[in-house]
Write a protein that holds these residues in place. Structure first.
Motif, PDB file in Angstrom:
ATOM      1  N   LEU A  60      20.077  28.960 -33.695  1.00 51.84           N
ATOM      2  CA  LEU A  60      20.176  30.402 -33.470  1.00 51.84           C
ATOM      3  C   LEU A  60      21.142  31.009 -34.475  1.00 51.84           C
ATOM      4  O   LEU A  60      22.125  30.375 -34.848  1.00 51.84           O
ATOM      5  CB  LEU A  60      20.754  30.685 -32.077  1.00 51.84           C
ATOM      6  N   ASP A  61      20.867  32.243 -34.874  1.00 56.85           N
ATOM      7  CA  ASP A  61      21.896  33.042 -35.539  1.00 56.85           C
ATOM      8  C   ASP A  61      22.658  33.738 -34.410  1.00 56.85           C
ATOM      9  O   ASP A  61      22.061  34.452 -33.591  1.00 56.85           O
ATOM     10  CB  ASP A  61      21.276  34.117 -36.442  1.00 56.85           C
ATOM     11  N   PHE A  62      23.977  33.512 -34.336  1.00 60.61           N
ATOM     12  CA  PHE A  62      24.777  34.189 -33.315  1.00 60.61           C
ATOM     13  C   PHE A  62      24.700  35.703 -33.497  1.00 60.61           C
ATOM     14  O   PHE A  62      24.510  36.192 -34.616  1.00 60.61           O
ATOM     15  CB  PHE A  62      26.256  33.779 -33.421  1.00 60.61           C
ATOM     16  N   PRO A  63      24.886  36.470 -32.413  1.00 60.72           N
ATOM     17  CA  PRO A  63      24.924  37.929 -32.533  1.00 60.72           C
ATOM     18  C   PRO A  63      25.966  38.369 -33.566  1.00 60.72           C
ATOM     19  O   PRO A  63      27.099  37.898 -33.571  1.00 60.72           O
ATOM     20  CB  PRO A  63      25.303  38.393 -31.124  1.00 60.72           C
ATOM     21  N   GLY A  64      25.497  39.233 -34.479  1.00 60.40           N
ATOM     22  CA  GLY A  64      26.365  39.743 -35.529  1.00 60.40           C
ATOM     23  C   GLY A  64      26.359  38.901 -36.790  1.00 60.40           C
ATOM     24  O   GLY A  64      27.042  39.232 -37.762  1.00 60.40           O
ATOM     25  N   PHE A  65      25.578  37.811 -36.814  1.00 56.32           N
ATOM     26  CA  PHE A  65      25.529  36.913 -37.964  1.00 56.32           C
ATOM     27  C   PHE A  65      24.085  36.659 -38.374  1.00 56.32           C
ATOM     28  O   PHE A  65      23.172  36.755 -37.561  1.00 56.32           O
ATOM     29  CB  PHE A  65      26.221  35.589 -37.641  1.00 56.32           C
ATOM     30  N   GLY A  66      23.906  36.289 -39.644  1.00 57.43           N
ATOM     31  CA  GLY A  66      22.562  35.994 -40.126  1.00 57.43           C
ATOM     32  C   GLY A  66      21.659  37.187 -39.912  1.00 57.43           C
ATOM     33  O   GLY A  66      21.994  38.315 -40.274  1.00 57.43           O
ATOM     34  N   LYS A  67      20.546  36.947 -39.276  1.00 54.65           N
ATOM     35  CA  LYS A  67      19.553  38.003 -39.061  1.00 54.65           C
ATOM     36  C   LYS A  67      19.505  38.484 -37.608  1.00 54.65           C
ATOM     37  O   LYS A  67      18.575  39.173 -37.215  1.00 54.65           O
ATOM     38  CB  LYS A  67      18.193  37.516 -39.520  1.00 54.65           C
ATOM     39  N   THR A  68      20.511  38.114 -36.816  1.00 52.30           N
ATOM     40  CA  THR A  68      20.584  38.567 -35.427  1.00 52.30           C
ATOM     41  C   THR A  68      21.401  39.850 -35.354  1.00 52.30           C
ATOM     42  O   THR A  68      22.401  40.005 -36.049  1.00 52.30           O
ATOM     43  CB  THR A  68      21.216  37.472 -34.539  1.00 52.30           C
ATOM     44  N   ASP A  69      20.940  40.773 -34.503  1.00 51.65           N
ATOM     45  CA  ASP A  69      21.635  42.052 -34.338  1.00 51.65           C
ATOM     46  C   ASP A  69      23.050  41.865 -33.797  1.00 51.65           C
ATOM     47  O   ASP A  69      23.379  40.824 -33.232  1.00 51.65           O
ATOM     48  CB  ASP A  69      20.852  42.960 -33.383  1.00 51.65           C
ATOM     49  N   GLN A  79      31.572  34.964 -23.684  1.00 57.72           N
ATOM     50  CA  GLN A  79      30.375  35.808 -23.773  1.00 57.72           C
ATOM     51  C   GLN A  79      29.342  35.207 -24.726  1.00 57.72           C
ATOM     52  O   GLN A  79      28.144  35.237 -24.446  1.00 57.72           O
ATOM     53  CB  GLN A  79      30.745  37.227 -24.205  1.00 57.72           C
ATOM     54  N   TYR A  80      29.805  34.648 -25.850  1.00 56.81           N
ATOM     55  CA  TYR A  80      28.873  33.953 -26.740  1.00 56.81           C
ATOM     56  C   TYR A  80      28.249  32.758 -26.024  1.00 56.81           C
ATOM     57  O   TYR A  80      27.048  32.508 -26.138  1.00 56.81           O
ATOM     58  CB  TYR A  80      29.571  33.486 -28.016  1.00 56.81           C
ATOM     59  N   ALA A  81      29.044  32.012 -25.277  1.00 56.01           N
ATOM     60  CA  ALA A  81      28.529  30.853 -24.546  1.00 56.01           C
ATOM     61  C   ALA A  81      27.490  31.282 -23.503  1.00 56.01           C
ATOM     62  O   ALA A  81      26.440  30.639 -23.374  1.00 56.01           O
ATOM     63  CB  ALA A  81      29.672  30.090 -23.886  1.00 56.01           C
ATOM     64  N   ALA A  82      27.758  32.356 -22.783  1.00 58.51           N
ATOM     65  CA  ALA A  82      26.800  32.850 -21.788  1.00 58.51           C
ATOM     66  C   ALA A  82      25.499  33.283 -22.455  1.00 58.51           C
ATOM     67  O   ALA A  82      24.402  33.070 -21.916  1.00 58.51           O
ATOM     68  CB  ALA A  82      27.415  34.005 -20.997  1.00 58.51           C
ATOM     69  N   GLY A 104      30.805  27.382 -33.913  1.00 62.33           N
ATOM     70  CA  GLY A 104      29.764  26.774 -33.082  1.00 62.33           C
ATOM     71  C   GLY A 104      30.297  25.596 -32.287  1.00 62.33           C
ATOM     72  O   GLY A 104      29.843  25.313 -31.182  1.00 62.33           O
ATOM     73  N   GLY A 105      31.304  24.903 -32.837  1.00 56.81           N
ATOM     74  CA  GLY A 105      31.969  23.832 -32.099  1.00 56.81           C
ATOM     75  C   GLY A 105      32.769  24.373 -30.933  1.00 56.81           C
ATOM     76  O   GLY A 105      32.771  23.794 -29.850  1.00 56.81           O
ATOM     77  N   ARG A 106      33.439  25.484 -31.157  1.00 55.77           N
ATOM     78  CA  ARG A 106      34.195  26.123 -30.069  1.00 55.77           C
ATOM     79  C   ARG A 106      33.245  26.510 -28.935  1.00 55.77           C
ATOM     80  O   ARG A 106      33.545  26.276 -27.759  1.00 55.77           O
ATOM     81  CB  ARG A 106      34.929  27.356 -30.597  1.00 55.77           C
ATOM     82  N   ILE A 107      32.116  27.089 -29.284  1.00 58.30           N
ATOM     83  CA  ILE A 107      31.121  27.461 -28.268  1.00 58.30           C
ATOM     84  C   ILE A 107      30.611  26.198 -27.570  1.00 58.30           C
ATOM     85  O   ILE A 107      30.436  26.178 -26.348  1.00 58.30           O
ATOM     86  CB  ILE A 107      29.962  28.253 -28.893  1.00 58.30           C
ATOM     87  N   SER A 108      30.389  25.132 -28.331  1.00 63.74           N
ATOM     88  CA  SER A 108      29.923  23.865 -27.747  1.00 63.74           C
ATOM     89  C   SER A 108      30.906  23.335 -26.714  1.00 63.74           C
ATOM     90  O   SER A 108      30.508  22.850 -25.653  1.00 63.74           O
ATOM     91  CB  SER A 108      29.723  22.817 -28.851  1.00 63.74           C
ATOM     92  N   GLU A 114      31.875  24.412 -19.110  1.00 65.43           N
ATOM     93  CA  GLU A 114      31.425  25.361 -18.087  1.00 65.43           C
ATOM     94  C   GLU A 114      30.005  25.102 -17.576  1.00 65.43           C
ATOM     95  O   GLU A 114      29.655  25.538 -16.484  1.00 65.43           O
ATOM     96  CB  GLU A 114      31.502  26.790 -18.639  1.00 65.43           C
ATOM     97  N   TYR A 115      29.195  24.449 -18.378  1.00 64.83           N
ATOM     98  CA  TYR A 115      27.786  24.227 -18.028  1.00 64.83           C
ATOM     99  C   TYR A 115      27.428  22.757 -18.249  1.00 64.83           C
ATOM    100  O   TYR A 115      26.404  22.433 -18.853  1.00 64.83           O
ATOM    101  CB  TYR A 115      26.878  25.125 -18.874  1.00 64.83           C
ATOM    102  N   SER A 116      28.263  21.863 -17.767  1.00 65.32           N
ATOM    103  CA  SER A 116      28.118  20.434 -18.066  1.00 65.32           C
ATOM    104  C   SER A 116      26.763  19.862 -17.633  1.00 65.32           C
ATOM    105  O   SER A 116      26.273  18.919 -18.257  1.00 65.32           O
ATOM    106  CB  SER A 116      29.254  19.634 -17.437  1.00 65.32           C
ATOM    107  N   GLU A 117      26.166  20.431 -16.615  1.00 60.96           N
ATOM    108  CA  GLU A 117      24.863  19.934 -16.156  1.00 60.96           C
ATOM    109  C   GLU A 117      23.752  20.233 -17.155  1.00 60.96           C
ATOM    110  O   GLU A 117      22.684  19.641 -17.096  1.00 60.96           O
ATOM    111  CB  GLU A 117      24.522  20.520 -14.779  1.00 60.96           C
ATOM    112  N   ARG A 118      23.998  21.133 -18.105  1.00 59.54           N
ATOM    113  CA  ARG A 118      22.978  21.535 -19.091  1.00 59.54           C
ATOM    114  C   ARG A 118      23.222  20.922 -20.466  1.00 59.54           C
ATOM    115  O   ARG A 118      22.427  21.128 -21.380  1.00 59.54           O
ATOM    116  CB  ARG A 118      22.956  23.058 -19.229  1.00 59.54           C
ATOM    117  N   VAL A 119      24.338  20.195 -20.601  1.00 64.55           N
ATOM    118  CA  VAL A 119      24.726  19.641 -21.908  1.00 64.55           C
ATOM    119  C   VAL A 119      24.803  18.124 -21.812  1.00 64.55           C
ATOM    120  O   VAL A 119      25.457  17.582 -20.921  1.00 64.55           O
ATOM    121  CB  VAL A 119      26.089  20.221 -22.362  1.00 64.55           C
TER     122      VAL A 119
END
Length: 129
Positions: A60-69, A79-82, A104-108, A114-119
């Protein structure tokens, strides 16, 4: 460099650049998360290498980066993690392995805490946080 084959999705009201490459197989997909002021291009060679090894890769391009709004206001790390979790839900990904570079590591790290069941596994490169 080859143009990265992005598609665009609406994730939480934000037009988002997304790449999905590789076969959807029985294994856990990998989500690549780029660093601050970067984009999918920073992770593209990693994605191609993982595809060669038989993985399905999402980026993904994070919001505000690359081609994402831009996000509607300045966001915090949670908020980025959510927002990433909204992508996982929208893409129907129950569990992913993460590779995060810098921001991206910080978000990871937040996603794993916070979402260990999904990672599943997390690989960090020059991670912030």
């Amino acid at each position: 460099m080859t143009e990265v084959p992005r598609t665009f999705l609406d994730i939480g009201g934000i037009k988002t650049a997304v790449v999905v490459v590789g076969e959807h197989n029985e294994g856990t997909p990998i989500l690549l998360l780029h660093g601050w002021r970067a984009s999918i291009e920073a992770m593209w060679r990693v994605a191609l290498r993982l595809v060669d090894e038989g993985f399905c890769v999402h980026a993904l391009d994070f919001p505000g980066f690359g081609k994402t709004d831009m996000p509607p206001e300045a966001w915090t790390v949670p908020q980025y993690a959510a927002w990433v979790m909204r992508y996982l839900d929208q893409a129907g990904l129950e569990k992913v392995n993460l590779i995060g570079h810098s921001f991206g590591g910080r978000i990871s790290l937040v996603l794993g805490a916070e979402y260990s069941e999904r990672v599943g596994k997390i690989a960090l490169s020059n991670s912030a946080g």
